[in-house]
Motif scaffolding. Structure first.
Motif, PDB file in Angstrom:
ATOM      1  N   UNK A 102       0.844  -1.194   0.000  1.00 26.52           N
ATOM      2  CA  UNK A 102       0.000   0.000   0.000  1.00 26.52           C
ATOM      3  C   UNK A 102       0.881   1.246   0.000  1.00 26.52           C
ATOM      4  N   UNK A 103       0.295   2.404   0.191  1.00 24.99           N
ATOM      5  CA  UNK A 103       1.053   3.656   0.122  1.00 24.99           C
ATOM      6  C   UNK A 103       2.096   3.757   1.239  1.00 24.99           C
ATOM      7  N   UNK A 150      -5.517  -8.321  -4.423  1.00 28.84           N
ATOM      8  CA  UNK A 150      -6.584  -8.455  -3.437  1.00 28.84           C
ATOM      9  C   UNK A 150      -6.044  -8.521  -2.012  1.00 28.84           C
ATOM     10  N   UNK A 151      -4.959  -9.258  -1.843  1.00 29.31           N
ATOM     11  CA  UNK A 151      -4.452  -9.520  -0.504  1.00 29.31           C
ATOM     12  C   UNK A 151      -3.669  -8.389   0.127  1.00 29.31           C
ATOM     13  N   UNK A 152      -2.971  -7.606  -0.688  1.00 35.78           N
ATOM     14  CA  UNK A 152      -2.026  -6.651  -0.103  1.00 35.78           C
ATOM     15  C   UNK A 152      -2.266  -5.197  -0.486  1.00 35.78           C
ATOM     16  N   UNK A 153      -3.227  -4.948  -1.347  1.00 36.61           N
ATOM     17  CA  UNK A 153      -3.445  -3.574  -1.796  1.00 36.61           C
ATOM     18  C   UNK A 153      -4.875  -3.146  -1.489  1.00 36.61           C
ATOM     19  N   UNK A 154      -5.059  -2.063  -0.752  1.00 34.25           N
ATOM     20  CA  UNK A 154      -6.398  -1.634  -0.339  1.00 34.25           C
ATOM     21  C   UNK A 154      -7.186  -0.999  -1.484  1.00 34.25           C
ATOM     22  N   UNK A 155      -8.458  -0.761  -1.232  1.00 33.12           N
ATOM     23  CA  UNK A 155      -9.322  -0.194  -2.262  1.00 33.12           C
ATOM     24  C   UNK A 155      -8.899   1.224  -2.642  1.00 33.12           C
ATOM     25  N   UNK A 156      -8.155   1.899  -1.760  1.00 32.73           N
ATOM     26  CA  UNK A 156      -7.696   3.252  -2.075  1.00 32.73           C
ATOM     27  C   UNK A 156      -6.597   3.250  -3.129  1.00 32.73           C
ATOM     28  N   UNK A 157      -6.033   2.090  -3.396  1.00 31.56           N
ATOM     29  CA  UNK A 157      -4.967   1.997  -4.394  1.00 31.56           C
ATOM     30  C   UNK A 157      -3.744   1.292  -3.848  1.00 31.56           C
ATOM     31  N   UNK A 158      -3.141   0.449  -4.668  1.00 27.97           N
ATOM     32  CA  UNK A 158      -1.947  -0.275  -4.259  1.00 27.97           C
ATOM     33  C   UNK A 158      -0.846  -0.164  -5.299  1.00 27.97           C
ATOM     34  N   UNK A 159       0.305  -0.741  -4.975  1.00 28.39           N
ATOM     35  CA  UNK A 159       1.476  -0.624  -5.826  1.00 28.39           C
ATOM     36  C   UNK A 159       2.182  -1.970  -5.921  1.00 28.39           C
ATOM     37  N   UNK A 212       7.424   0.465 -11.232  1.00 31.72           N
ATOM     38  CA  UNK A 212       6.301   0.460 -10.298  1.00 31.72           C
ATOM     39  C   UNK A 212       5.001   0.373 -11.094  1.00 31.72           C
ATOM     40  N   UNK A 213       4.207  -0.671 -10.798  1.00 36.19           N
ATOM     41  CA  UNK A 213       2.891  -0.819 -11.409  1.00 36.19           C
ATOM     42  C   UNK A 213       1.855  -0.231 -10.458  1.00 36.19           C
ATOM     43  N   UNK A 214       0.984   0.592 -10.993  1.00 35.07           N
ATOM     44  CA  UNK A 214      -0.086   1.180 -10.200  1.00 35.07           C
ATOM     45  C   UNK A 214      -1.278   0.239 -10.185  1.00 35.07           C
ATOM     46  N   UNK A 215      -1.828   0.012  -8.994  1.00 36.38           N
ATOM     47  CA  UNK A 215      -2.918  -0.936  -8.843  1.00 36.38           C
ATOM     48  C   UNK A 215      -4.185  -0.525  -9.552  1.00 36.38           C
ATOM     49  N   UNK A 216      -5.087  -1.487  -9.780  1.00 42.58           N
ATOM     50  CA  UNK A 216      -6.310  -1.229 -10.530  1.00 42.58           C
ATOM     51  C   UNK A 216      -7.358  -0.445  -9.755  1.00 42.58           C
ATOM     52  N   UNK A 217      -7.166  -0.274  -8.445  1.00 40.83           N
ATOM     53  CA  UNK A 217      -8.126   0.470  -7.647  1.00 40.83           C
ATOM     54  C   UNK A 217      -7.612   1.866  -7.358  1.00 40.83           C
ATOM     55  N   UNK A 218      -8.402   2.661  -6.660  1.00 41.86           N
ATOM     56  CA  UNK A 218      -8.000   4.008  -6.318  1.00 41.86           C
ATOM     57  C   UNK A 218      -8.028   4.929  -7.514  1.00 41.86           C
ATOM     58  N   UNK A 219      -7.050   5.811  -7.591  1.00 45.25           N
ATOM     59  CA  UNK A 219      -6.962   6.797  -8.675  1.00 45.25           C
ATOM     60  C   UNK A 219      -5.601   6.671  -9.356  1.00 45.25           C
ATOM     61  N   UNK A 245      -3.089  -3.698 -15.743  1.00 48.13           N
ATOM     62  CA  UNK A 245      -4.176  -4.030 -16.636  1.00 48.13           C
ATOM     63  C   UNK A 245      -5.115  -5.083 -16.050  1.00 48.13           C
ATOM     64  N   UNK A 246      -4.893  -5.415 -14.777  1.00 50.01           N
ATOM     65  CA  UNK A 246      -5.722  -6.403 -14.118  1.00 50.01           C
ATOM     66  C   UNK A 246      -7.150  -5.865 -13.928  1.00 50.01           C
ATOM     67  N   UNK A 247      -8.184  -6.557 -14.411  1.00 49.97           N
ATOM     68  CA  UNK A 247      -9.568  -6.089 -14.285  1.00 49.97           C
ATOM     69  C   UNK A 247     -10.125  -6.375 -12.896  1.00 49.97           C
ATOM     70  N   UNK A 248      -9.836  -5.477 -11.970  1.00 53.78           N
ATOM     71  CA  UNK A 248     -10.257  -5.674 -10.578  1.00 53.78           C
ATOM     72  C   UNK A 248     -10.709  -4.343  -9.995  1.00 53.78           C
ATOM     73  N   UNK A 249     -11.878  -4.342  -9.366  1.00 53.89           N
ATOM     74  CA  UNK A 249     -12.411  -3.128  -8.749  1.00 53.89           C
ATOM     75  C   UNK A 249     -12.648  -3.351  -7.267  1.00 53.89           C
TER      76      UNK A 249
END
Length: 289
Positions: free
Chosen positions: A9-10, A93-102, A252-259, A285-289
């Motif tokens: 996470x951040x 899913x396991x390590x990155x919150x809905x606000x956005x992960x990395x 660094x890949x930006x997660x599919x959630x957050x902004x 590019x992972x299709x996950x919300x």
């Protein structure tokens, strides 16, 4: 260039790119409660196959050595950092919150050159685990053939053997520890984990309270490894630091959630003010919300 990826996470991201640190957790505090024990179930369950290529007269001695080194493991500390492959849905899913992960990509070759840390890919295959134990048993068998005058194999064996060959007991210890820490239950296969780890033996400052509990001092082993503590939901967790890691980060890949758009802008700005950082930025590019 081969990369291995750490999902976070951040807070984890800032500790890595802002502080230049990567934390390795004491193995006893990892999420998997079977951590380090799966390899033992293989050793116990497939003794016949593991000893198949060894002389019958050496079977008991080999098992005694392996189990002795395995029991010694509880007196050691192993600090572990986990990596995986990029864009694995279960990791997002396991390590990155809905606000956005990395998902931070590290240069595997550069990590491999760091001493005294080791790096290895985890194994989830039962037959491969048997093969690892079998290779180690065969190695011990050859040593016993070479040193037939060693009569007793017991708690004092390593100390006695050191007088003739100081390398071998350490090698056995190292290989048993490595087998233990890199073989995981097949249910965890989806993690596709690569580990960086460091073995640290407690110094005489560590007073044994009972078989499993130690009074933990702040420093360990001859290198005076500094141990830190972080808060978790269940209590304090010991860890050590791998420092000055800016040159290990390649992507660094930006997660599919957050902004992701705003996160990308912030990271580009961060790089401008931190000249040591040279990583590329990509959106997952992972299709996950």
């Amino acid at each position: 260039m081969e990369l291995i990826y750490h999902y976070t996470d951040i807070n984890g991201l800032y500790g890595i790119i802002g502080e230049g640190e990567f934390w390795l957790t004491d193995h006893r505090f990892l999420n998997d409660h079977t951590e380090g024990h799966y390899a033992q179930t293989i050793l116990e369950g497939f003794q016949g196959e593991i000893l198949n290529d060894c002389k019958t007269e050496h079977h008991q001695a080999i098992l005694t050595i392996l189990y002795q080194e395995y029991r010694n493991f509880k007196n050691n500390r192993v600090y572990v950092g986990s990596f995986s492959e990029k864009n694995i849905l279960s990791q997002w899913r396991g390590y990155c919150p809905k606000e956005g992960g990395y998902c931070i990509g590290f240069n595997k070759a550069k990590i491999r050159d760091i001493r005294p840390f080791q790096i290895a890919t985890c194994n989830y295959n039962e037959h491969q685990a048997i093969k690892q134990w079998k290779q180690l048993a065969s190695s011990i068998n050859k040593k016993l053939e070479k040193h037939k005058k060693i009569k007793a194999i017991g708690p004092a064996f390593s100390a006695e053997f050191t007088l003739e060959d100081s390398v071998w007991p350490l090698t056995i210890d190292s290989q048993v520890n490595r087998i233990r820490m890199t073989n995981k239950h097949p249910d965890y296969m989806d993690e596709r984990e690569t580990r960086i780890f460091r073995f640290v033996e407690p110094s005489s400052e560590h007073k044994i309270v009972n078989e499993e509990l130690y009074v933990i001092k702040k420093r360990l082993d001859i290198r005076r490894t500094e141990v830190y503590f972080r808060k978790s939901k269940t209590g304090l967790v010991p860890y050590i630091k791998l420092e000055n890691i800016e040159n290990l980060i390649e992507k660094i890949h930006l997660g599919p959630q957050g902004n992701p758009e705003l996160n990308e802008l912030a990271l580009e700005e961060f790089k401008i003010h931190n000249k040591k950082l040279k990583f590329d930025i990509e959106k997952s590019e992972t299709p996950f919300r």
